[in-house]
Design a protein around this motif. Structure first.
Motif, PDB file in Angstrom:
ATOM      1  N   VAL A 105      20.659 -54.494 -42.297  1.00 44.56           N
ATOM      2  CA  VAL A 105      21.664 -53.425 -42.353  1.00 44.56           C
ATOM      3  C   VAL A 105      22.578 -53.354 -41.135  1.00 44.56           C
ATOM      4  O   VAL A 105      23.384 -52.427 -41.017  1.00 44.56           O
ATOM      5  CB  VAL A 105      20.993 -52.043 -42.563  1.00 44.56           C
ATOM      6  CG1 VAL A 105      20.208 -52.016 -43.867  1.00 44.56           C
ATOM      7  CG2 VAL A 105      20.094 -51.677 -41.389  1.00 44.56           C
ATOM      8  N   ILE A 106      22.502 -54.312 -40.226  1.00 45.51           N
ATOM      9  CA  ILE A 106      23.367 -54.247 -39.049  1.00 45.51           C
ATOM     10  C   ILE A 106      24.841 -54.310 -39.449  1.00 45.51           C
ATOM     11  O   ILE A 106      25.704 -53.682 -38.824  1.00 45.51           O
ATOM     12  CB  ILE A 106      23.031 -55.352 -38.020  1.00 45.51           C
ATOM     13  CG1 ILE A 106      23.803 -55.117 -36.702  1.00 45.51           C
ATOM     14  CG2 ILE A 106      23.291 -56.730 -38.580  1.00 45.51           C
ATOM     15  CD1 ILE A 106      23.421 -56.062 -35.590  1.00 45.51           C
ATOM     16  N   PRO A 110      17.904 -47.965 -37.052  1.00 44.09           N
ATOM     17  CA  PRO A 110      18.465 -48.682 -38.192  1.00 44.09           C
ATOM     18  C   PRO A 110      18.017 -50.141 -38.186  1.00 44.09           C
ATOM     19  O   PRO A 110      18.051 -50.807 -37.152  1.00 44.09           O
ATOM     20  CB  PRO A 110      19.978 -48.545 -37.970  1.00 44.09           C
ATOM     21  CG  PRO A 110      20.122 -47.242 -37.249  1.00 44.09           C
ATOM     22  CD  PRO A 110      18.940 -47.203 -36.309  1.00 44.09           C
ATOM     23  N   GLY A 111      17.579 -50.604 -39.335  1.00 43.13           N
ATOM     24  CA  GLY A 111      17.008 -51.946 -39.453  1.00 43.13           C
ATOM     25  C   GLY A 111      15.523 -51.885 -39.730  1.00 43.13           C
ATOM     26  O   GLY A 111      14.984 -52.735 -40.447  1.00 43.13           O
ATOM     27  N   PHE A 112      14.854 -50.858 -39.190  1.00 39.17           N
ATOM     28  CA  PHE A 112      13.409 -50.768 -39.368  1.00 39.17           C
ATOM     29  C   PHE A 112      13.020 -50.361 -40.785  1.00 39.17           C
ATOM     30  O   PHE A 112      12.091 -50.926 -41.373  1.00 39.17           O
ATOM     31  CB  PHE A 112      12.810 -49.771 -38.376  1.00 39.17           C
ATOM     32  CG  PHE A 112      11.365 -49.437 -38.670  1.00 39.17           C
ATOM     33  CD1 PHE A 112      10.369 -50.388 -38.514  1.00 39.17           C
ATOM     34  CD2 PHE A 112      11.017 -48.176 -39.138  1.00 39.17           C
ATOM     35  CE1 PHE A 112       9.044 -50.092 -38.813  1.00 39.17           C
ATOM     36  CE2 PHE A 112       9.688 -47.868 -39.430  1.00 39.17           C
ATOM     37  CZ  PHE A 112       8.705 -48.830 -39.272  1.00 39.17           C
ATOM     38  N   GLY A 113      13.691 -49.370 -41.343  1.00 40.66           N
ATOM     39  CA  GLY A 113      13.304 -48.864 -42.663  1.00 40.66           C
ATOM     40  C   GLY A 113      13.277 -49.940 -43.725  1.00 40.66           C
ATOM     41  O   GLY A 113      12.387 -49.964 -44.584  1.00 40.66           O
ATOM     42  N   ALA A 173      32.219 -54.637 -48.266  1.00 44.33           N
ATOM     43  CA  ALA A 173      31.121 -55.519 -48.698  1.00 44.33           C
ATOM     44  C   ALA A 173      30.096 -55.757 -47.603  1.00 44.33           C
ATOM     45  O   ALA A 173      28.977 -56.208 -47.879  1.00 44.33           O
ATOM     46  CB  ALA A 173      31.681 -56.851 -49.196  1.00 44.33           C
ATOM     47  N   LEU A 174      30.457 -55.447 -46.352  1.00 49.02           N
ATOM     48  CA  LEU A 174      29.497 -55.599 -45.260  1.00 49.02           C
ATOM     49  C   LEU A 174      28.272 -54.718 -45.476  1.00 49.02           C
ATOM     50  O   LEU A 174      27.168 -55.041 -45.015  1.00 49.02           O
ATOM     51  CB  LEU A 174      30.143 -55.232 -43.918  1.00 49.02           C
ATOM     52  CG  LEU A 174      31.193 -56.195 -43.368  1.00 49.02           C
ATOM     53  CD1 LEU A 174      31.851 -55.611 -42.127  1.00 49.02           C
ATOM     54  CD2 LEU A 174      30.567 -57.545 -43.057  1.00 49.02           C
ATOM     55  N   ILE A 175      28.445 -53.612 -46.173  1.00 42.78           N
ATOM     56  CA  ILE A 175      27.336 -52.678 -46.388  1.00 42.78           C
ATOM     57  C   ILE A 175      26.169 -53.346 -47.100  1.00 42.78           C
ATOM     58  O   ILE A 175      25.009 -53.015 -46.838  1.00 42.78           O
ATOM     59  CB  ILE A 175      27.820 -51.435 -47.178  1.00 42.78           C
ATOM     60  CG1 ILE A 175      28.693 -50.562 -46.279  1.00 42.78           C
ATOM     61  CG2 ILE A 175      26.648 -50.634 -47.730  1.00 42.78           C
ATOM     62  CD1 ILE A 175      29.190 -49.297 -46.943  1.00 42.78           C
ATOM     63  N   HIS A 176      26.449 -54.292 -47.976  1.00 46.33           N
ATOM     64  CA  HIS A 176      25.356 -54.927 -48.726  1.00 46.33           C
ATOM     65  C   HIS A 176      25.149 -56.392 -48.331  1.00 46.33           C
ATOM     66  O   HIS A 176      24.577 -57.174 -49.093  1.00 46.33           O
ATOM     67  CB  HIS A 176      25.581 -54.800 -50.245  1.00 46.33           C
ATOM     68  CG  HIS A 176      26.902 -55.314 -50.739  1.00 46.33           C
ATOM     69  ND1 HIS A 176      27.177 -56.650 -50.861  1.00 46.33           N
ATOM     70  CD2 HIS A 176      28.015 -54.654 -51.148  1.00 46.33           C
ATOM     71  CE1 HIS A 176      28.397 -56.804 -51.339  1.00 46.33           C
ATOM     72  NE2 HIS A 176      28.934 -55.608 -51.514  1.00 46.33           N
ATOM     73  N   THR A 177      25.567 -56.751 -47.112  1.00 45.56           N
ATOM     74  CA  THR A 177      25.433 -58.131 -46.639  1.00 45.56           C
ATOM     75  C   THR A 177      24.482 -58.196 -45.447  1.00 45.56           C
ATOM     76  O   THR A 177      24.706 -57.519 -44.442  1.00 45.56           O
ATOM     77  CB  THR A 177      26.810 -58.686 -46.218  1.00 45.56           C
ATOM     78  OG1 THR A 177      27.707 -58.629 -47.333  1.00 45.56           O
ATOM     79  CG2 THR A 177      26.691 -60.120 -45.733  1.00 45.56           C
ATOM     80  N   PRO A 178      23.415 -58.987 -45.528  1.00 44.59           N
ATOM     81  CA  PRO A 178      22.488 -59.104 -44.386  1.00 44.59           C
ATOM     82  C   PRO A 178      23.016 -60.074 -43.334  1.00 44.59           C
ATOM     83  O   PRO A 178      24.097 -60.638 -43.471  1.00 44.59           O
ATOM     84  CB  PRO A 178      21.218 -59.642 -45.037  1.00 44.59           C
ATOM     85  CG  PRO A 178      21.735 -60.486 -46.176  1.00 44.59           C
ATOM     86  CD  PRO A 178      22.967 -59.767 -46.679  1.00 44.59           C
ATOM     87  N   GLY A 179      22.225 -60.278 -42.288  1.00 45.79           N
ATOM     88  CA  GLY A 179      22.629 -61.173 -41.214  1.00 45.79           C
ATOM     89  C   GLY A 179      23.619 -60.491 -40.296  1.00 45.79           C
ATOM     90  O   GLY A 179      23.839 -59.276 -40.366  1.00 45.79           O
ATOM     91  N   GLY A 180      24.236 -61.257 -39.422  1.00 49.79           N
ATOM     92  CA  GLY A 180      25.264 -60.741 -38.525  1.00 49.79           C
ATOM     93  C   GLY A 180      26.603 -61.334 -38.920  1.00 49.79           C
ATOM     94  O   GLY A 180      26.846 -62.524 -38.721  1.00 49.79           O
TER      95      GLY A 180
END
Length: 420
Positions: free
Chosen positions: A17-18, A154-157, A67-74
């Motif tokens: 979610v980053i 953010p990221g942990f959940g 679209a960044l909202i549903h894209t993993p990675g950096g």
């Protein structure tokens, strides 16, 4: 007040979610053209600033940013590069100021964990010492959930949801075959000094005998004899034993079970291999057939099963960072404030970077069961809302659809290159 550009960078291990935080930053900045000009993203984190490799996000469409909202990675690349103290390496800091001045950057947003918040704080100090005005705001991110002052990171959940789900599903597999096949399954998860991710595996079962039967936390010294006795007891009582082990599991003297003997860029011990180490103990002492797995990058890249709560909070801290900056706040980090657990309610708070930098929040002792092998009801109450809700990405041809960015660099203005 003159309109200034902003610099945003991602740092450290990325999460599912980053990029939602990046979306929050960019979309919020676009709503304030009277305060913020362009948002430049560092290619590969702070390295992008040092090398003057700045991505012009203004060239990205609104649809691509959404679209960044549903894209993993950096989406813009990350790095593990920790700035030294200014007295040790002033040239790095001087270079940052040169780049910021050349591109009229007045806002610095750094999205990462404890080391990253330290970097953001050092840059804020640098602004005062070198006479260059720049507003610095840290944005929390870490799958380890070990930043202080924020209820969760953010990221942990989403990692917690992945590990709890994987533990549940793998346990059903092991249980169905344990009579004639595998009796011990070990899942290795991330967590160097804090056992939050391992604790999340405990959400898979609730009653006596339900897996995971053993959780190994960095906060609880590893006792080989007690561990093997517990494994043996579980196999005899339930037919099988499921173990969730933190990579940071360590002996009482502080030695990691999985010390690889090398250091990373931040001076941290490189870990890896606690699952096979434990499996070998089981084989030699008990002779049970076993299997092990390492969640590794899968756990932090699994956007397809992200927590809706986590996605929402990741976006919110990105948005809040920009709002803090244009409000004139300096050297702050937005935090998640838990108002109540059931029903879950939260809000945005703030913390001083000077207090957040290089601090680690470990598991409270009352979150760990007295025998050291499981979580308490208080821990379950804390964790449960963080994995709540589904936020599935759109799918295309059977696969998740991800953002496709131009990531076009702005022309360099400085004549000198910088070696990292």
């Amino acid at each position: 007040m003159a309109i200034k550009n902003a610099f945003y960078a991602q740092s450290g291990g990325v999460t599912a979610v980053i990029n939602a935080s990046a979306c929050g930053v960019i979309q919020t900045a676009r709503k304030h053209p009277d305060k913020i000009g362009k948002v430049f993203a560092g290619r590969n984190g702070i390295i992008g600033a040092l090398r003057e490799e700045l991505i012009d996000t203004s060239l990205e469409s609104d649809e691509a940013i959404q679209a960044l909202i549903h894209t993993p990675g950096g989406a813009f690349g990350s790095c593990r590069h920790k700035l030294k103290n200014i007295s040790e390496n002033p040239r790095e800091y001087e270079r940052l100021i040169e780049v910021f001045r050349a591109h009229d950057i007045g806002y610095f947003f750094y999205n990462g964990g404890g080391d990253s918040q330290d970097t953001a704080y050092k840059v804020s100090q640098l602004a005062d010492r070198m006479g260059y005005p720049i507003t610095c705001i840290g944005i929390p991110k870490t799958v380890d959930n070990d930043l202080p002052f924020t209820d969760c990171c953010p990221g942990f959940g989403s990692v917690a949801k992945y590990i709890a789900t994987s533990t549940l599903e793998a346990s059903l597999d092991i249980r169905s075959m344990c009579e004639s096949s595998t009796k011990v399954f070990i899942l290795e998860v991330m967590g160097r000094h804090a056992g939050w991710i391992a604790a999340a595996g405990g959400l898979a079962g609730q009653g006596e005998g339900e897996p995971p039967h053993i959780i190994l936390f960095p906060e609880v010294p590893f006792n080989r004899d007690a561990f093997l006795a517990r494994v043996d007891r579980c196999v005899k009582d339930y037919g099988y034993c499921v173990v969730v082990a933190s990579e940071g599991a360590q002996y009482e003297d502080g030695r990691f079970l999985a010390d690889a003997g090398v250091k990373d860029a931040f001076g941290h011990t490189q870990l890896g291999g606690v699952a096979p180490a434990l499996a070998n103990m089981v084989k030699q002492a008990l002779g049970y057939k076993y299997h092990w797995a390492v969640a590794d990058y899968l756990q932090r890249a699994a956007r397809h099963i992200a927590s809706a709560t986590d996605v929402e909070q990741a976006y919110a801290v990105g948005q809040a960072a920009v709002e803090m900056a244009i409000a004139g706040k300096q050297a702050k980090m937005p935090t998640i404030v838990r108002e109540q657990s059931s029903p879950y309610r939260w809000s945005i708070g703030e913390a001083n970077l000077s207090e957040v930098a290089n601090q680690e929040k470990k598991m409270p002792i009352h979150f760990i069961r007295d025998d050291g092998f499981g979580i308490t009801s208080e821990c379950r109450e804390y964790l449960q809302p963080l994995i709540a809700g589904e936020s599935f990405p759109p799918f295309e041809n059977g696969l998740p659809k991800v953002a496709k960015l131009l990531n076009q660099l702005v022309p360099k203005k400085l004549k000198t290159e910088f070696e990292i």
